[in-house]
Design a protein around this motif. Sequence first.
Motif, PDB file in Angstrom:
ATOM      1  N   ARG A   1       3.668   2.493  -9.268  1.00 30.42           N
ATOM      2  CA  ARG A   1       3.447   2.954  -7.894  1.00 30.42           C
ATOM      3  C   ARG A   1       4.778   3.498  -7.381  1.00 30.42           C
ATOM      4  O   ARG A   1       5.787   2.788  -7.387  1.00 30.42           O
ATOM      5  CB  ARG A   1       2.943   1.784  -7.050  1.00 30.42           C
ATOM      6  CG  ARG A   1       2.645   2.131  -5.603  1.00 30.42           C
ATOM      7  CD  ARG A   1       1.788   1.040  -4.949  1.00 30.42           C
ATOM      8  NE  ARG A   1       2.351  -0.296  -5.116  1.00 30.42           N
ATOM      9  CZ  ARG A   1       3.204  -0.853  -4.251  1.00 30.42           C
ATOM     10  NH1 ARG A   1       3.611  -0.188  -3.180  1.00 30.42           N
ATOM     11  NH2 ARG A   1       3.662  -2.078  -4.458  1.00 30.42           N
ATOM     12  N   GLN A   2       4.782   4.768  -6.965  1.00 36.94           N
ATOM     13  CA  GLN A   2       6.020   5.430  -6.576  1.00 36.94           C
ATOM     14  C   GLN A   2       5.947   5.993  -5.161  1.00 36.94           C
ATOM     15  O   GLN A   2       4.872   6.376  -4.695  1.00 36.94           O
ATOM     16  CB  GLN A   2       6.333   6.591  -7.526  1.00 36.94           C
ATOM     17  CG  GLN A   2       6.476   6.216  -8.984  1.00 36.94           C
ATOM     18  CD  GLN A   2       6.792   7.417  -9.843  1.00 36.94           C
ATOM     19  OE1 GLN A   2       7.956   7.747 -10.061  1.00 36.94           O
ATOM     20  NE2 GLN A   2       5.773   8.098 -10.332  1.00 36.94           N
ATOM     21  N   GLY A   3       7.102   6.071  -4.519  1.00 37.06           N
ATOM     22  CA  GLY A   3       7.170   6.683  -3.204  1.00 37.06           C
ATOM     23  C   GLY A   3       8.593   7.067  -2.861  1.00 37.06           C
ATOM     24  O   GLY A   3       9.548   6.679  -3.553  1.00 37.06           O
TER      25      GLY A   3
ATOM     26  N   ASP B   1       0.810  -1.218   0.000  1.00 35.51           N
ATOM     27  CA  ASP B   1       0.000   0.000   0.000  1.00 35.51           C
ATOM     28  C   ASP B   1       0.844   1.268   0.000  1.00 35.51           C
ATOM     29  O   ASP B   1       0.295   2.378   0.091  1.00 35.51           O
ATOM     30  CB  ASP B   1      -0.927  -0.004   1.231  1.00 35.51           C
ATOM     31  CG  ASP B   1      -1.874  -1.194   1.229  1.00 35.51           C
ATOM     32  OD1 ASP B   1      -2.355  -1.544   0.141  1.00 35.51           O
ATOM     33  OD2 ASP B   1      -2.104  -1.772   2.308  1.00 35.51           O
ATOM     34  N   ASP B   2       2.151   1.126  -0.085  1.00 38.26           N
ATOM     35  CA  ASP B   2       3.031   2.301  -0.064  1.00 38.26           C
ATOM     36  C   ASP B   2       2.997   3.026  -1.405  1.00 38.26           C
ATOM     37  O   ASP B   2       2.919   2.401  -2.470  1.00 38.26           O
ATOM     38  CB  ASP B   2       4.473   1.898   0.242  1.00 38.26           C
ATOM     39  CG  ASP B   2       4.648   1.378   1.655  1.00 38.26           C
ATOM     40  OD1 ASP B   2       3.751   1.634   2.476  1.00 38.26           O
ATOM     41  OD2 ASP B   2       5.675   0.716   1.931  1.00 38.26           O
ATOM     42  N   GLY B   3       3.109   4.355  -1.356  1.00 35.97           N
ATOM     43  CA  GLY B   3       3.241   5.138  -2.567  1.00 35.97           C
ATOM     44  C   GLY B   3       1.931   5.498  -3.224  1.00 35.97           C
ATOM     45  O   GLY B   3       0.845   5.168  -2.739  1.00 35.97           O
ATOM     46  N   THR B   4       2.042   6.182  -4.343  1.00 35.83           N
ATOM     47  CA  THR B   4       0.876   6.585  -5.131  1.00 35.83           C
ATOM     48  C   THR B   4       0.985   5.963  -6.517  1.00 35.83           C
ATOM     49  O   THR B   4       2.081   5.779  -7.056  1.00 35.83           O
ATOM     50  CB  THR B   4       0.806   8.117  -5.260  1.00 35.83           C
ATOM     51  OG1 THR B   4       2.034   8.605  -5.834  1.00 35.83           O
ATOM     52  CG2 THR B   4       0.613   8.753  -3.884  1.00 35.83           C
ATOM     53  N   THR B   5      -0.173   5.686  -7.109  1.00 32.81           N
ATOM     54  CA  THR B   5      -0.230   4.924  -8.363  1.00 32.81           C
ATOM     55  C   THR B   5      -0.763   5.785  -9.498  1.00 32.81           C
ATOM     56  O   THR B   5      -1.638   6.626  -9.302  1.00 32.81           O
ATOM     57  CB  THR B   5      -1.128   3.681  -8.186  1.00 32.81           C
ATOM     58  OG1 THR B   5      -0.599   2.876  -7.135  1.00 32.81           O
ATOM     59  CG2 THR B   5      -1.181   2.849  -9.458  1.00 32.81           C
ATOM     60  N   ARG B   6      -0.169   5.581 -10.686  1.00 28.70           N
ATOM     61  CA  ARG B   6      -0.666   6.221 -11.904  1.00 28.70           C
ATOM     62  C   ARG B   6      -0.409   5.299 -13.080  1.00 28.70           C
ATOM     63  O   ARG B   6       0.330   4.314 -12.979  1.00 28.70           O
ATOM     64  CB  ARG B   6       0.032   7.568 -12.135  1.00 28.70           C
ATOM     65  CG  ARG B   6       1.525   7.466 -12.444  1.00 28.70           C
ATOM     66  CD  ARG B   6       2.069   8.795 -12.955  1.00 28.70           C
ATOM     67  NE  ARG B   6       3.503   8.808 -13.140  1.00 28.70           N
ATOM     68  CZ  ARG B   6       4.150   8.346 -14.229  1.00 28.70           C
ATOM     69  NH1 ARG B   6       3.459   7.797 -15.225  1.00 28.70           N
ATOM     70  NH2 ARG B   6       5.468   8.419 -14.299  1.00 28.70           N
TER      71      ARG B   6
ATOM     72  N   SER C   1       6.035  -8.206 -11.442  1.00 26.26           N
ATOM     73  CA  SER C   1       6.202  -6.758 -11.347  1.00 26.26           C
ATOM     74  C   SER C   1       7.691  -6.428 -11.349  1.00 26.26           C
ATOM     75  O   SER C   1       8.525  -7.251 -10.969  1.00 26.26           O
ATOM     76  CB  SER C   1       5.565  -6.221 -10.063  1.00 26.26           C
ATOM     77  OG  SER C   1       4.160  -6.365 -10.094  1.00 26.26           O
TER      78      SER C   1
ATOM     79  N   ARG D   1      10.714  10.757  -7.291  1.00 20.53           N
ATOM     80  CA  ARG D   1       9.776  10.011  -8.127  1.00 20.53           C
ATOM     81  C   ARG D   1      10.596   9.380  -9.262  1.00 20.53           C
ATOM     82  O   ARG D   1      10.828   9.996 -10.297  1.00 20.53           O
ATOM     83  CB  ARG D   1       8.676  10.919  -8.661  1.00 20.53           C
ATOM     84  CG  ARG D   1       7.715  11.421  -7.583  1.00 20.53           C
ATOM     85  CD  ARG D   1       6.961  10.231  -6.988  1.00 20.53           C
ATOM     86  NE  ARG D   1       5.963  10.639  -6.001  1.00 20.53           N
ATOM     87  CZ  ARG D   1       6.155  10.597  -4.692  1.00 20.53           C
ATOM     88  NH1 ARG D   1       7.332  10.195  -4.206  1.00 20.53           N
ATOM     89  NH2 ARG D   1       5.194  10.936  -3.855  1.00 20.53           N
TER      90      ARG D   1
ATOM     91  N   GLN E   1       1.007   0.115 -15.000  1.00 21.42           N
ATOM     92  CA  GLN E   1       0.830   1.139 -13.979  1.00 21.42           C
ATOM     93  C   GLN E   1       2.073   1.182 -13.104  1.00 21.42           C
ATOM     94  O   GLN E   1       2.786   0.185 -12.970  1.00 21.42           O
ATOM     95  CB  GLN E   1      -0.409   0.893 -13.128  1.00 21.42           C
ATOM     96  CG  GLN E   1      -0.298  -0.283 -12.175  1.00 21.42           C
ATOM     97  CD  GLN E   1      -1.508  -0.384 -11.241  1.00 21.42           C
ATOM     98  OE1 GLN E   1      -2.572   0.163 -11.532  1.00 21.42           O
ATOM     99  NE2 GLN E   1      -1.347  -1.087 -10.134  1.00 21.42           N
TER     100      GLN E   1
END
Length: 395
Positions: free
Chosen positions: A341-343, A274-279, A317, A347, A339
């Motif tokens: 996911r970065q944190g 669940d770490d980071g944000t996804t785009r 992945s 970035r 997709q």
Amino acid sequence: MASDPDLETAAVSLRRQLADHLEKGGWLRSPEWRAAVENVPRHVFIPRFYRESDAPGVTTWEPVTPATAGHAEWLRLVYTDETWMTQFDGRDIDWTDPHPVSNTTPTSSSTLPSLVARMLEDLDVHEGMTVLEIGTGTGYSTALMCHRLGSESVTSIETDEKVARRAHEALAQCGYAPHLVVGDGRVGHPDGAPYDRLIATCGFRTIPPAWLQQVLPGGIILTTLRGWMRSLGLVKLIVTGGSASGWFSEDDPSFMIARQQDAPESLGMIPGPDDGTTRKATYGPGVLTSSGPGFMAQLAVPDARFFSMPVDGGPVSTFVLDGVTDSFAVLAPTDSGWQVRQGGPRRLWDAVETAVATWEEYGSPGSAAFGVTVSRDAQVVWLGNPNGPQWPLPS
């Protein structure tokens, strides 16, 4: 078993054939360096070595000695245009009972002669010049320079004491006596400075500042720049008093990275699910392993490394981890592409995608379109000209 006179006669013929091959390939361009190749006995510098097995599965290296391969085949292999491994994981090989090895990392070798010849030609030496070599290795390229310039003009640094000792013995056997130093190539050898030329046969993440101080203005530094993910390539720099600049070559010869600059054992922290944000990702992980985009990725995230693995029994992945800042990017396949996911503080995938997009905007050029400028304050790789897009080399 061939007698020594027979072996020497065969070696003379094989050296001439090797010189013909190097000349036809365009790597050997001058009579002086051709004479060096024809006269320096490579078999003295690699009396035993390992070659990669062609067996399927995990990479395995098999020993080659006069006893295991036969004198004729061993000698033939010595004088082929191949790189032969002479050490793994920084440990000496027990040649009393050699066995195939796997799950190991080569740490010393005899570089393929075409690359050695090409670099020596690019060094553009003339009579009376002095050369500092970083990475003695087996001593073969050192011997070629001794033949061309005289032993008194050659200084060579090797970080591994046992490797240096073997090189010293082989050079002495051939009648060469360069100044050999055991130490850290990054600091050069100030006692012998200044030098007209510096050539490095291992890869560096940046240009050591000491080199700029020890090479004369107008002198040449020829080295491979590389990162923890891949090699950037061979760069030829002209020194101009405290700074230097120059261009990458067309191709990408890859040397082992200098041991003092090798990547840390730990890749960094693997992020939680669940770490980071996804785009949505513009580019997938394939850019990391392709030629031009991989070059850009190495420039964009110089402290990162990557690996791939299935996550929770799902699809594979790709994890990009920066062990310096603990930043991460995780690329996962979707029905419509990828997709990410970065944190962390950086970035990473944003940086990679921006660099690759810039490369495409400039027409997806080869490495020869890139140059390097090095000063006391900064080291940057630029595209097109020194005022073009720039990427700093790691500090």
